[in-house]
Design an enzyme around this catalytic site. Structure first.
Site, short mmCIF file in Angstrom:
data_model
loop_
_atom_site.label_atom_id
_atom_site.label_comp_id
_atom_site.label_asym_id
_atom_site.label_seq_id
_atom_site.Cartn_x
_atom_site.Cartn_y
_atom_site.Cartn_z
N ARG A 1 2.85 -0.97 10.74
CA ARG A 1 3.93 -0.98 11.72
C ARG A 1 4.26 -2.35 12.30
NH1 ARG A 1 1.37 4.46 14.24
NH2 ARG A 1 -0.45 3.40 13.41
N THR B 1 -10.83 3.67 10.65
CA THR B 1 -10.69 2.78 11.80
C THR B 1 -10.12 3.51 13.02
OG1 THR B 1 -8.56 2.03 10.91
CG2 THR B 1 -10.48 0.65 10.47
N LYS C 1 0.84 -1.20 0.00
CA LYS C 1 0.00 0.00 0.00
C LYS C 1 0.88 1.24 0.00
CE LYS C 1 -2.23 1.59 3.75
NZ LYS C 1 -2.01 3.06 3.82
N LYS D 1 -7.63 8.02 -1.04
CA LYS D 1 -8.94 8.39 -0.48
C LYS D 1 -9.51 9.65 -1.14
CE LYS D 1 -7.70 6.57 4.11
NZ LYS D 1 -6.23 6.40 3.92
N ASP E 1 -3.51 4.29 -1.96
CA ASP E 1 -4.46 4.70 -0.93
C ASP E 1 -4.47 6.22 -0.79
OD1 ASP E 1 -6.08 4.85 1.32
OD2 ASP E 1 -4.49 4.28 2.71
N ASP F 1 -13.87 14.63 -3.69
CA ASP F 1 -13.99 15.95 -4.34
C ASP F 1 -15.24 15.91 -5.21
OD1 ASP F 1 -13.34 18.53 -5.48
OD2 ASP F 1 -11.24 18.11 -5.00
#
Length: 236
Positions: free
Chosen positions: A215, A123, A33, A62, A60, A65
């Site tokens: 991570r 999330t 990603k 997002k 990614d 608009d």
């Protein structure tokens, strides 16, 4: 696209750091990603490099608009031959339809149109925050399901959501609706800034189509071993 991918979030500030991390996986085709931080700095050349290395890519960004702007942007992203892109479901049905139109126009062939999914509720967002800050007074679950119905109507492939929401999505939207679930942590990992967190094994049991891990792998002392551990738990 891999059937049940484990997507590694390349949450690095520079191309050099991302490629240094990937050197450890030499010879392995990964699903990675690329988010805003890395893409805004490195742009299309990084995507080209990752594709040449044989990796699948979830870009990614997002997008959120007006429909015309999103359509034009998606046309450009499709030309990069990424595998998965996303928009914000709160942009509305017309915006999401425009995203699909742009992807189809920009793809080099019908077989190379990227999958497109929509973000429902982040999330990192708790139900209390959603009600207080966004003034959405339904439950988090009901908000997510409402947005999922819009995503389905717009013709997108699925959503980004918490794995905790997947069973309800399966029941109300269908088993063919693609669910990409971040907020994945092994029991030994720190939760950090995520609220709705589950383990890889729990995500599999809940029916997630794909999981995103950052991570827990990229900051591990032994990233390869961490990746394999996540993969084993995800494949149970």
């Amino acid at each position: 696209m891999q059937q049940q991918p484990l997507i590694i979030a390349l949450d690095f500030p520079t191309k050099e750091e991302a490629l240094h991390f990937l050197e450890q996986f030499k010879g392995e085709s990964l699903f990675v990603k690329v988010g805003m931080e890395l893409f805004y700095r490195e742009g299309a050349p990084l995507i080209k490099t990752l594709k040449e290395m044989g990796h699948e890519i979830f870009l990614d960004l997002k997008l959120h608009d007006i429909p015309t702007t999103v359509k034009r942007a998606m046309k450009q992203l499709a030309a990069l031959e990424v595998d998965l892109v996303n928009v914000h479901a709160m942009g509305g049905i017309e915006m999401m339809k425009a995203a699909i139109e742009g992807l189809k126009e920009g793809a080099k062939s019908p077989e190379k149109v990227p999958m497109c999914i929509a973000v429902t509720q982040l999330t990192s967002m708790s139900e209390e925050e959603m009600k207080k800050e966004l003034n959405i007074q339904s439950t988090l679950k009901d908000s997510v399901l409402h947005l999922c119905h819009s995503v389905r109507e717009a013709g997108l492939d699925g959503v980004v959501c918490s794995a905790q929401e997947v069973p309800a999505i399966r029941e109300n939207i269908g088993d063919d609706f693609y669910t990409v679930t971040p907020g994945i942590r092994r029991e030994t990992d720190a939760v950090n800034d995520q609220h709705r967190v589950v383990t890889p094994g729990m995500a599999a049991e809940m029916g997630s189509s794909a999981i995103v891990v950052g991570r827990g792998i990229t900051r591990a002392n032994d990233p390869i071993e961490a990746y394999l551990q996540y993969k084993r738990e995800w494949s149970v």
